[in-house]
Design an enzyme around this catalytic site. Structure first.
Site, mmCIF file in Angstrom:
data_model
loop_
_atom_site.group_PDB
_atom_site.id
_atom_site.type_symbol
_atom_site.label_atom_id
_atom_site.label_comp_id
_atom_site.label_asym_id
_atom_site.label_seq_id
_atom_site.Cartn_x
_atom_site.Cartn_y
_atom_site.Cartn_z
ATOM 1 C CE1 TYR A 20 -2.796 -4.486 1.803
ATOM 2 C CE2 TYR A 20 -3.239 -4.959 4.110
ATOM 3 C CZ TYR A 20 -3.677 -4.863 2.794
ATOM 4 O OH TYR A 20 -4.986 -5.148 2.493
ATOM 5 C CG HIS A 69 -2.626 0.702 -0.020
ATOM 6 N ND1 HIS A 69 -2.223 -0.534 0.416
ATOM 7 C CD2 HIS A 69 -3.579 0.475 -0.952
ATOM 8 C CE1 HIS A 69 -2.905 -1.468 -0.228
ATOM 9 N NE2 HIS A 69 -3.744 -0.881 -1.053
#
Ligand code: C5P
Length: 324
Positions: free
Chosen positions: A253, A300
């Site tokens: 995400y 990430h």
């Protein structure tokens, strides 16, 4: 009779010539007016700043990613989520499954403002925004005055101002945070929750009321000082949009820094970025502590986030102040 015919022919000739001249002048003027008008339509800017995020909208790379119709912030009306968005969002971080999302929405918007924020863009608006990341490259930068000069100053997580004013400024209009990174805010700052799970929304409610949620996957602040009338919540659909459209599903995400950058692209006309990236000696640490960070690993897509930020720079959609 012949004289009369001659005169008649003469006047008819004159009349026809006048008509032709009138027609030519009229059509020429119309063409000029039309092209001036259409040029104006083409040149009309989407905002009144020197550069506007939305201008020009003829860059395929940008248009392919940027969807101005996605709502960055949640309200009661837009809170219903498509099933795939809901499932994706529920999978981000583990959370109790016996909670009703609809019930939490009801509680949220009976406590916090239920508004349609930032739908005021147009050719007369110039909203300048500073997005302030937490990089150590801010130390010694003397960017404080410049940062405070923006209409909107968005800070992230714990990034403090007290004691660092010269380099990071003192104004904070928005602070993006989640329960595990929460700090106290002053009365004029918008708390913008980045919700990774339903429990984060429950924590937000609890932190302004009962204070009974003291733990998520780690201990969290049971209460915080912040203005209840300025609370905002990032829309789970916006988080998925950033992940799909901007990151092409790299990582698990988006990072808080990257989501804040895209949030700014959606609510501002001009976006300037501070405190992103390594320091000049190549280290990745916060300006307020010496803990070394690694922004390339973790959940990430750090590399892809960086590349995307540099594409935005090259396309003049943002400016980056690199610090030291
Ligand atoms: O560490 P934290 O997540 O609080 O930092 C907020 C954001 O600031 C990060 O998501 C990242 O985008 C940016 N940052 C950075 N370089 C650093 C520290 C933070 O780019 N050294």
């Amino acid at each position: 009779m012949t004289v009369f015919n001659h005169l008649e022919r003469h006047y008819v000739g004159l009349f026809l010539s006048a008509m032709i001249i009138y027609f030519l002048v009229y059509t020429q003027t119309s063409i000029v007016l039309f092209s001036v008008r259409s040029e104006n339509v083409f040149l009309e800017s989407s905002c009144s700043c020197k550069t506007c995020v939305m201008d020009p909208m003829d860059d395929d790379w940008f248009v392919y990613r940027y969807n101005p119709s996605v709502s960055p912030l949640l309200n009661r009306k837009n809170s219903e989520l498509p099933q795939d968005t809901y499932n994706w969002w529920l999978g981000l971080q583990r959370s109790s499954l016996n909670v009703s999302y609809t019930k939490v929405m009801d509680q949220l918007f009976s406590l916090f403002p239920d508004e349609e924020h930032y739908s005021d863009g147009g050719p007369d608006r110039c909203r300048t925004c500073a997005v302030v990341g937490n990089s150590g490259n801010l130390v010694g930068s003397h960017y404080g005055g410049l940062i405070d000069f923006h209409d909107v100053v968005i800070r992230i997580n714990k990034g403090p101002t007290k004691g660092y004013e010269k380099d990071v400024g003192s104004k904070t209009t928005h602070r993006i945070l989640y329960p595990e990174s929460a700090v106290d805010l002053d009365n004029s700052t918008h708390l913008v929750l980045f919700p990774f799970k339903i429990l984060d929304m429950q924590w937000l409610i609890s932190s302004f009321t009962t204070g009974h949620i003291t733990r998520t996957y780690m201990p969290v602040r049971p209460t915080i000082n912040a203005n209840i009338d300025k609370v905002m919540i990032l829309h789970p659909g916006f988080i998925k949009y950033v992940y799909d459209s901007w990151l092409h599903r790299r990582g698990r995400y988006p990072s808080t820094g990257f989501i804040t950058l895209i949030f700014a692209l959606h609510i501002c006309d001009e976006v300037n970025i501070f405190g992103f990236g390594a320091s000049s000696d190549g280290t990745w640490h916060h300006y307020f502590d010496k803990t070394k960070m690694n922004y390339k690993g973790g959940p990430h897509g750090g590399d892809h986030e960086n590349k995307t930020m540099h594409e935005l720079l090259q396309r003049n959609k943002i400016s980056l102040y690199k610090g030291y």
